[in-house]
Design a protein around this motif. Structure first.
Motif, PDB file in Angstrom:
ATOM      1  N   LEU A 156       0.896  -1.145   0.104  1.00 26.85           N
ATOM      2  CA  LEU A 156       0.000   0.056  -0.043  1.00 26.85           C
ATOM      3  C   LEU A 156       0.901   1.303   0.136  1.00 26.85           C
ATOM      4  O   LEU A 156       0.334   2.311  -0.175  1.00 26.85           O
ATOM      5  CB  LEU A 156      -0.778   0.099   1.235  1.00 26.85           C
ATOM      6  CG  LEU A 156      -1.930  -1.181   1.462  1.00 26.85           C
ATOM      7  CD1 LEU A 156      -2.632  -1.201   2.836  1.00 26.85           C
ATOM      8  CD2 LEU A 156      -2.936  -1.389   0.247  1.00 26.85           C
ATOM      9  N   PHE A 157       2.053   1.309   0.435  1.00 23.78           N
ATOM     10  CA  PHE A 157       2.976   2.527   0.441  1.00 23.78           C
ATOM     11  C   PHE A 157       3.335   2.982  -0.988  1.00 23.78           C
ATOM     12  O   PHE A 157       3.744   2.259  -1.844  1.00 23.78           O
ATOM     13  CB  PHE A 157       4.326   2.033   1.111  1.00 23.78           C
ATOM     14  CG  PHE A 157       4.020   1.738   2.523  1.00 23.78           C
ATOM     15  CD1 PHE A 157       4.046   2.840   3.487  1.00 23.78           C
ATOM     16  CD2 PHE A 157       3.806   0.572   3.105  1.00 23.78           C
ATOM     17  CE1 PHE A 157       3.870   2.591   4.911  1.00 23.78           C
ATOM     18  CE2 PHE A 157       3.667   0.467   4.436  1.00 23.78           C
ATOM     19  CZ  PHE A 157       3.703   1.436   5.247  1.00 23.78           C
ATOM     20  N   LYS A 158       3.270   4.263  -0.829  1.00 26.03           N
ATOM     21  CA  LYS A 158       3.307   5.171  -2.283  1.00 26.03           C
ATOM     22  C   LYS A 158       4.546   6.173  -1.779  1.00 26.03           C
ATOM     23  O   LYS A 158       4.492   6.979  -0.923  1.00 26.03           O
ATOM     24  CB  LYS A 158       2.201   5.762  -2.746  1.00 26.03           C
ATOM     25  CG  LYS A 158       1.013   5.083  -2.878  1.00 26.03           C
ATOM     26  CD  LYS A 158       1.101   3.997  -4.016  1.00 26.03           C
ATOM     27  CE  LYS A 158      -0.063   2.933  -4.258  1.00 26.03           C
ATOM     28  NZ  LYS A 158       0.209   2.043  -5.392  1.00 26.03           N
ATOM     29  N   PRO A 159       5.539   6.053  -2.540  1.00 26.64           N
ATOM     30  CA  PRO A 159       6.755   7.164  -2.365  1.00 26.64           C
ATOM     31  C   PRO A 159       6.397   8.377  -2.698  1.00 26.64           C
ATOM     32  O   PRO A 159       5.699   8.759  -3.652  1.00 26.64           O
ATOM     33  CB  PRO A 159       7.942   6.518  -3.099  1.00 26.64           C
ATOM     34  CG  PRO A 159       7.447   5.844  -4.169  1.00 26.64           C
ATOM     35  CD  PRO A 159       6.069   5.138  -3.773  1.00 26.64           C
ATOM     36  N   VAL A 160       6.938   9.237  -1.792  1.00 26.93           N
ATOM     37  CA  VAL A 160       6.907  10.851  -2.073  1.00 26.93           C
ATOM     38  C   VAL A 160       8.221  11.495  -1.978  1.00 26.93           C
ATOM     39  O   VAL A 160       8.999  10.903  -1.181  1.00 26.93           O
ATOM     40  CB  VAL A 160       5.642  11.535  -1.246  1.00 26.93           C
ATOM     41  CG1 VAL A 160       4.457  10.850  -1.640  1.00 26.93           C
ATOM     42  CG2 VAL A 160       6.104  11.403   0.126  1.00 26.93           C
TER      43      VAL A 160
END
Length: 470
Positions: free
Chosen positions: A142-146
């Motif tokens: 579920l993790f999305k990098p920013v």
């Protein structure tokens, strides 16, 4: 707009804030409570969070520490399928931290089961794991990098920007702008802020000129850290005393951030010939992984640290570091009776290999335990700091004869002065300020300091579970 303070209100751990605005609901952090039996009870009460997780649109995560991230697998386990935004460095750390958290819980449940069976009792009353290793691994999808400084839009009317908080690798404070019928409203979440002019990481970025709502941490809102010069003197004195007595130096250290900072400081002292050449054992698989991840992000490491890393690699005879991997080697360290410097997790002495090293070395008056980080109420580390003469480790009563030395200048958290200096970056007082992430006394003291030194009105101390309409 409504805020719900679901954790880290009047206490340091369990960070979780629910924000509801228009038809959007999101979380800032979703952390585990830490600090002994009482914290375990709070985590069990948080099993279902008190809201429908499927109605949460997205999660904003400030950093990887378990007291900010540790219940995210539980959130996913209960049906949350939205994105979890955080920096790439935080994601890299969480790939190690969250499965390890699941492993610790599984082992704790197994230990409780064996203990009850030995006493002829059934399984009733045994708390199941909040989540398993497999469930922790599943949540990582579920993790999305920013990236720092880049604006993104997790919802149509909401924009978010991450800024370097200088706390641990990948840590951030958040700037959230919400558009509505009136003018846009800016919310700032400090997460955990680091100290300026410290090793390894860059300094925290300053805040925006103004904000409508501010949530600011207060872990050390009631005190000042010792200067680096004084801290170095304390460390040198602990080393000299232990070497002269013929004992070992044991350092409970948080795997992420603290271990790397201590290694930097020891190498720096050896390089400047303030300490004799050292052989250091880092006995924590997680700390070993965190160190590798830190080195894999050189763009986040300050130039002084990069230079010292290069020096240490060229001079292993001056500063030798052994990253202990297997269990047998870890056990063998306890056969060393003199001259060992052992860094091991956990930093609050509640789990991990540090407990074995404390069991072996606490009864020995020639040894020293160097406490170099915050110790939450109820933890073994806190009991040692408070002067306990007997402690219980793995069901055994262990006498405390070793010297307990507390070093106050290595915290990854900003002290009161640094927090106030950061707040001075606002050109005017935020419309509403909420002091969070601190024990009750520290938060109250910091709120008073904000009023007295900055002259800000509307400084609030939210209660656990309190919901406030803005």
């Amino acid at each position: 707009m409504r805020l719900a303070f679901l954790g880290a209100a009047g206490e340091v751990t369990g960070s979780c804030t629910l924000v509801e605005t228009g038809d959007v609901r999101f979380l800032v952090d979703c952390g585990m409570f830490q600090g002994g039996p009482e914290a375990r009870q709070k985590n069990q009460r948080a099993l279902n969070f008190g809201f429908d997780v499927r109605q949460i649109d997205f999660v904003l995560l400030t950093h990887a520490h378990i007291d900010h991230s540790g219940l995210l697998p539980r959130l996913a386990m209960l049906g949350y399928r939205g994105p979890i935004y955080t920096t790439q460095a935080s994601i890299d750390l969480l790939e190690v931290l969250l499965p390890d958290s699941g492993h610790i819980q599984e082992k704790e449940a197994e230990w409780q089961l064996r203990h009850r069976h030995r006493r002829g009792k059934d399984e009733r009353g045994i708390a199941p794991p909040l989540y398993t290793v497999a469930q922790a691994l599943a949540s990582l999808k579920l993790f999305k990098p920013v990236s720092y400084g880049e604006t993104f839009h997790p919802a149509e009317a909401i924009s978010v920007r991450y800024h370097d908080a200088g706390h641990i690798l990948g840590s951030a404070w958040l700037e959230v702008t919400v558009k509505g019928e009136g003018r846009p409203r800016r919310l700032v979440f400090s997460g955990d802020l680091g100290m300026s002019d410290r090793a390894v990481l860059y300094d925290p970025e300053g805040p925006p000129p103004e904000a409508d709502v501010l949530l600011v941490e207060s872990t050390y809102g009631d005190r000042q850290h010792r200067s680096l010069a004084d801290t170095e003197d304390e460390i040198i004195a602990a080393f000299d005393r232990t070497r002269a007595a013929g004992g070992n130096l044991i350092i409970p250290a948080f795997a992420v951030g603290r271990t790397q900072e201590i290694l930097y400081m020891l190498a720096s002292l050896v390089r400047r010939k303030r300490l004799s050449p050292l052989k250091v054992y880092v006995d924590s698989p997680m700390a070993n992984a965190a160190t590798r991840i830190t080195l894999a992000h050189p763009n986040l490491i300050d130039p002084e640290t990069r230079d010292l890393i290069a020096w240490q690699k060229k001079h292993p005879d001056k500063m030798s570091i052994e990253f202990v991997a297997d269990v047998e080697r870890s056990k063998a360290l306890n056969q060393i009776r003199s001259g060992a410097v052992i860094l091991s997790a956990s930093g609050m002495c509640e789990a991990g290999r540090i407990k074995y090293h404390l069991r072996e070395n606490l009864p020995r008056s020639e040894c020293t335990v160097l406490i170099a980080g915050f110790q939450a109420a109820g933890t073994l580390g806190r009991r040692l700091v408070d002067g306990a003469r007997l402690v219980t480790i793995f069901g055994q009563t262990v006498p405390v004869r070793a010297r307990i030395c507390t070093v106050g200048g290595l915290s990854a958290h900003a002290d009161q002065k640094a927090l106030l200096d950061w707040l001075r970056g606002f050109h005017q007082a935020p419309g509403r300020t909420f002091v969070v992430h601190g024990e009750a006394g520290a938060s109250a003291n910091f709120a008073a300091a904000i009023g007295e030194q900055l002259g800000w009105p509307e400084v609030h101390l939210p209660r656990p579970g309190e919901r406030i309409t803005l």
